[in-house]
Design a protein around this motif. Structure first.
Motif, PDB file in Angstrom:
ATOM      1  N   ALA A  75      10.322 -12.071  -3.855  1.00 57.34           N
ATOM      2  CA  ALA A  75      10.304 -13.486  -4.238  1.00 57.34           C
ATOM      3  C   ALA A  75       8.974 -13.871  -4.896  1.00 57.34           C
ATOM      4  CB  ALA A  75      10.557 -14.363  -3.005  1.00 57.34           C
ATOM      5  N   ARG A  76       7.897 -13.189  -4.537  1.00 61.17           N
ATOM      6  CA  ARG A  76       6.588 -13.435  -5.142  1.00 61.17           C
ATOM      7  C   ARG A  76       6.403 -12.665  -6.448  1.00 61.17           C
ATOM      8  NH1 ARG A  76       2.497 -14.674  -0.434  1.00 61.17           N
ATOM      9  NH2 ARG A  76       1.132 -14.906  -2.218  1.00 61.17           N
ATOM     10  N   GLY A  77       7.371 -11.832  -6.788  1.00 55.26           N
ATOM     11  CA  GLY A  77       7.283 -11.055  -8.019  1.00 55.26           C
ATOM     12  C   GLY A  77       6.411  -9.821  -7.913  1.00 55.26           C
ATOM     13  N   LEU A  78       6.145  -9.346  -6.693  1.00 53.58           N
ATOM     14  CA  LEU A  78       5.266  -8.195  -6.497  1.00 53.58           C
ATOM     15  C   LEU A  78       6.017  -6.874  -6.382  1.00 53.58           C
ATOM     16  CD1 LEU A  78       2.880  -9.828  -3.864  1.00 53.58           C
ATOM     17  CD2 LEU A  78       2.493  -9.574  -6.324  1.00 53.58           C
ATOM     18  N   VAL A  79       7.289  -6.963  -5.995  1.00 56.84           N
ATOM     19  CA  VAL A  79       8.106  -5.772  -5.763  1.00 56.84           C
ATOM     20  C   VAL A  79       9.468  -6.005  -6.394  1.00 56.84           C
ATOM     21  CG1 VAL A  79       9.276  -4.407  -3.960  1.00 56.84           C
ATOM     22  CG2 VAL A  79       6.923  -5.178  -3.605  1.00 56.84           C
ATOM     23  N   GLU A  80      10.058  -4.923  -6.872  1.00 57.50           N
ATOM     24  CA  GLU A  80      11.434  -5.025  -7.354  1.00 57.50           C
ATOM     25  C   GLU A  80      12.271  -3.893  -6.762  1.00 57.50           C
ATOM     26  OE1 GLU A  80      11.297  -4.949 -11.605  1.00 57.50           O
ATOM     27  OE2 GLU A  80      10.887  -2.805 -11.694  1.00 57.50           O
ATOM     28  N   ARG A  81      13.532  -4.218  -6.538  1.00 57.53           N
ATOM     29  CA  ARG A  81      14.499  -3.228  -6.060  1.00 57.53           C
ATOM     30  C   ARG A  81      15.268  -2.720  -7.271  1.00 57.53           C
ATOM     31  NH1 ARG A  81      15.031  -7.432  -1.821  1.00 57.53           N
ATOM     32  NH2 ARG A  81      14.756  -6.457   0.209  1.00 57.53           N
TER      33      ARG A  81
ATOM     34  N   SER B 119       0.824  -1.214   0.000  1.00 59.04           N
ATOM     35  CA  SER B 119       0.000   0.000   0.000  1.00 59.04           C
ATOM     36  C   SER B 119       0.857   1.262   0.000  1.00 59.04           C
ATOM     37  CB  SER B 119      -0.947   0.001   1.202  1.00 59.04           C
ATOM     38  OG  SER B 119      -1.881  -1.042   1.080  1.00 59.04           O
ATOM     39  N   TRP B 120       1.933   1.262   0.792  1.00 58.04           N
ATOM     40  CA  TRP B 120       2.824   2.421   0.795  1.00 58.04           C
ATOM     41  C   TRP B 120       3.524   2.575  -0.549  1.00 58.04           C
ATOM     42  CZ3 TRP B 120       2.926   6.683   3.336  1.00 58.04           C
ATOM     43  CH2 TRP B 120       2.423   6.740   4.642  1.00 58.04           C
ATOM     44  N   LEU B 121       3.942   1.467  -1.132  1.00 50.79           N
ATOM     45  CA  LEU B 121       4.626   1.553  -2.427  1.00 50.79           C
ATOM     46  C   LEU B 121       3.685   2.033  -3.526  1.00 50.79           C
ATOM     47  CD1 LEU B 121       6.969  -1.563  -2.382  1.00 50.79           C
ATOM     48  CD2 LEU B 121       7.541   0.850  -2.002  1.00 50.79           C
ATOM     49  N   GLU B 122       2.425   1.725  -3.391  1.00 48.14           N
ATOM     50  CA  GLU B 122       1.453   2.233  -4.359  1.00 48.14           C
ATOM     51  C   GLU B 122       1.385   3.763  -4.266  1.00 48.14           C
ATOM     52  OE1 GLU B 122      -3.018   1.085  -5.759  1.00 48.14           O
ATOM     53  OE2 GLU B 122      -2.693   1.264  -3.593  1.00 48.14           O
ATOM     54  N   ARG B 123       1.485   4.302  -3.062  1.00 47.16           N
ATOM     55  CA  ARG B 123       1.428   5.745  -2.858  1.00 47.16           C
ATOM     56  C   ARG B 123       2.752   6.442  -3.132  1.00 47.16           C
ATOM     57  NH1 ARG B 123      -1.222   5.682   2.996  1.00 47.16           N
ATOM     58  NH2 ARG B 123      -0.772   3.497   2.802  1.00 47.16           N
ATOM     59  N   GLN B 124       3.861   5.739  -2.849  1.00 43.27           N
ATOM     60  CA  GLN B 124       5.186   6.370  -2.974  1.00 43.27           C
ATOM     61  C   GLN B 124       6.157   5.442  -3.695  1.00 43.27           C
ATOM     62  OE1 GLN B 124       6.782   8.153   0.529  1.00 43.27           O
ATOM     63  NE2 GLN B 124       4.857   9.132   1.079  1.00 43.27           N
ATOM     64  N   SER B 125       5.904   5.223  -4.948  1.00 39.56           N
ATOM     65  CA  SER B 125       6.779   4.377  -5.752  1.00 39.56           C
ATOM     66  C   SER B 125       8.179   4.965  -5.793  1.00 39.56           C
ATOM     67  CB  SER B 125       6.217   4.264  -7.176  1.00 39.56           C
ATOM     68  OG  SER B 125       7.033   3.410  -7.941  1.00 39.56           O
ATOM     69  N   GLY B 126       9.168   4.104  -5.678  1.00 41.39           N
ATOM     70  CA  GLY B 126      10.552   4.547  -5.739  1.00 41.39           C
ATOM     71  C   GLY B 126      11.141   4.952  -4.413  1.00 41.39           C
ATOM     72  N   ILE B 127      10.427   4.750  -3.348  1.00 43.58           N
ATOM     73  CA  ILE B 127      10.924   5.096  -2.017  1.00 43.58           C
ATOM     74  C   ILE B 127      12.062   4.134  -1.638  1.00 43.58           C
ATOM     75  CG2 ILE B 127       9.281   3.625  -0.770  1.00 43.58           C
ATOM     76  CD1 ILE B 127       9.024   5.901   1.290  1.00 43.58           C
ATOM     77  N   SER B 128      12.964   4.591  -0.803  1.00 45.13           N
ATOM     78  CA  SER B 128      14.049   3.715  -0.345  1.00 45.13           C
ATOM     79  C   SER B 128      13.545   2.838   0.797  1.00 45.13           C
ATOM     80  CB  SER B 128      15.244   4.539   0.141  1.00 45.13           C
ATOM     81  OG  SER B 128      14.938   5.174   1.371  1.00 45.13           O
ATOM     82  N   GLN B 129      14.218   1.718   1.004  1.00 48.19           N
ATOM     83  CA  GLN B 129      13.848   0.830   2.106  1.00 48.19           C
ATOM     84  C   GLN B 129      13.937   1.554   3.437  1.00 48.19           C
ATOM     85  OE1 GLN B 129      15.131  -3.494   0.282  1.00 48.19           O
ATOM     86  NE2 GLN B 129      16.135  -2.816   2.107  1.00 48.19           N
ATOM     87  N   SER B 130      14.952   2.372   3.609  1.00 48.65           N
ATOM     88  CA  SER B 130      15.145   3.107   4.853  1.00 48.65           C
ATOM     89  C   SER B 130      13.993   4.079   5.107  1.00 48.65           C
ATOM     90  CB  SER B 130      16.473   3.859   4.810  1.00 48.65           C
ATOM     91  OG  SER B 130      16.665   4.598   5.982  1.00 48.65           O
ATOM     92  N   ASP B 131      13.616   4.826   4.083  1.00 49.96           N
ATOM     93  CA  ASP B 131      12.497   5.764   4.233  1.00 49.96           C
ATOM     94  C   ASP B 131      11.191   5.022   4.489  1.00 49.96           C
ATOM     95  OD1 ASP B 131      14.223   7.904   3.878  1.00 49.96           O
ATOM     96  OD2 ASP B 131      13.706   8.176   1.762  1.00 49.96           O
ATOM     97  N   LEU B 132      11.004   3.890   3.827  1.00 50.32           N
ATOM     98  CA  LEU B 132       9.805   3.089   4.036  1.00 50.32           C
ATOM     99  C   LEU B 132       9.743   2.574   5.471  1.00 50.32           C
ATOM    100  CD1 LEU B 132       7.237   1.823   2.867  1.00 50.32           C
ATOM    101  CD2 LEU B 132       8.649  -0.077   2.061  1.00 50.32           C
ATOM    102  N   ALA B 133      10.870   2.172   6.010  1.00 50.34           N
ATOM    103  CA  ALA B 133      10.920   1.704   7.401  1.00 50.34           C
ATOM    104  C   ALA B 133      10.432   2.793   8.354  1.00 50.34           C
ATOM    105  CB  ALA B 133      12.336   1.258   7.767  1.00 50.34           C
TER     106      ALA B 133
ATOM    107  N   ALA C  15       1.554  -6.984  -8.851  1.00 50.34           N
ATOM    108  CA  ALA C  15       1.006  -6.494  -7.579  1.00 50.34           C
ATOM    109  C   ALA C  15      -0.406  -5.934  -7.744  1.00 50.34           C
ATOM    110  CB  ALA C  15       1.922  -5.428  -6.989  1.00 50.34           C
ATOM    111  N   LYS C  16      -0.783  -5.548  -8.966  1.00 49.86           N
ATOM    112  CA  LYS C  16      -2.080  -4.901  -9.173  1.00 49.86           C
ATOM    113  C   LYS C  16      -3.273  -5.710  -8.663  1.00 49.86           C
ATOM    114  CE  LYS C  16      -5.030  -2.486 -12.451  1.00 49.86           C
ATOM    115  NZ  LYS C  16      -6.071  -2.458 -11.481  1.00 49.86           N
ATOM    116  N   PRO C  17      -3.388  -7.021  -8.977  1.00 50.02           N
ATOM    117  CA  PRO C  17      -4.544  -7.765  -8.461  1.00 50.02           C
ATOM    118  C   PRO C  17      -4.571  -7.835  -6.927  1.00 50.02           C
ATOM    119  CG  PRO C  17      -3.422  -9.023 -10.187  1.00 50.02           C
ATOM    120  CD  PRO C  17      -2.586  -7.824  -9.902  1.00 50.02           C
ATOM    121  N   VAL C  18      -3.411  -7.901  -6.319  1.00 55.83           N
ATOM    122  CA  VAL C  18      -3.354  -7.925  -4.853  1.00 55.83           C
ATOM    123  C   VAL C  18      -3.823  -6.586  -4.306  1.00 55.83           C
ATOM    124  CG1 VAL C  18      -1.870  -8.219  -2.826  1.00 55.83           C
ATOM    125  CG2 VAL C  18      -1.485  -9.629  -4.858  1.00 55.83           C
ATOM    126  N   LEU C  19      -3.350  -5.501  -4.897  1.00 62.00           N
ATOM    127  CA  LEU C  19      -3.779  -4.176  -4.459  1.00 62.00           C
ATOM    128  C   LEU C  19      -5.270  -3.959  -4.713  1.00 62.00           C
ATOM    129  CD1 LEU C  19      -0.642  -2.213  -5.572  1.00 62.00           C
ATOM    130  CD2 LEU C  19      -1.523  -2.321  -3.236  1.00 62.00           C
TER     131      LEU C  19
END
Length: 151
Positions: A76-82, A43-57, A100-104
């Motif tokens: 590993a599920r293919g929903l997110v990429e770094r 949900s956060w990545l949907e709102r803020q795509s491209g955020i760093s892991q540190s900022d997301l934490a 990730a779209k169907p899950v969202l």
């Protein structure tokens, strides 16, 4: 004493939030074999795509290693990429994949259904008053100084 707890504002806020978290945990496991924490990350990545892991934490209020592990599972599920950061090779930017779209979509549908369930029998006027009140409470807490030690 029990009646006091049942009508105590802070207890009620905590208890309603706890019940909603429990429902989300159950739904995430049942529908997708995931955790609510993974849903939160998506949900956060949907709102803020491209955020760093540190900022997301910081946004989800967990340690960076916890976000790293959650993202590992989602990746590993293919929903997110770094992806590497353009300016700092140590930083990885997080992006949703099309998978990730169907899950969202399911998360959005579930949130709509939960909102209907939670607000059943409450008038629009009362809901608007509640929203205004909660926004005021949030603003009060956001501007109140943090205490260094317990009072």
């Amino acid at each position: 004493m029990t009646k006091k707890l049942e009508t105590d504002l802070l207890y009620l806020l905590y208890d309603v939030a706890r019940l909603m978290r429990t429902r989300a945990d159950q739904r995430a496991r049942r529908q997708h074999g995931m955790t609510r924490a993974q849903w939160v990350i998506l949900s956060w990545l949907e709102r803020q795509s491209g955020i760093s892991q540190s900022d997301l934490a910081g946004l989800v209020e967990v340690e960076p290693i916890t976000v790293c592990r959650l993202v590992d599972r989602l990746e590993a599920r293919g929903l997110v990429e770094r992806r590497p950061d353009a300016k700092d090779r140590r930083v990885k930017r997080l992006h949703l994949t099309p998978k990730a779209k169907p899950v969202l979509d399911d998360i959005h549908a579930w949130r709509d259904a939960l909102r209907e369930e939670v607000t059943a029998g409450i008038s629009d006027a009362a809901l608007n008053t509640q929203i205004d009140t909660l926004l005021r409470m949030k603003a009060n807490l956001a501007q109140a100084p943090m205490f260094a030690q317990a009072v």
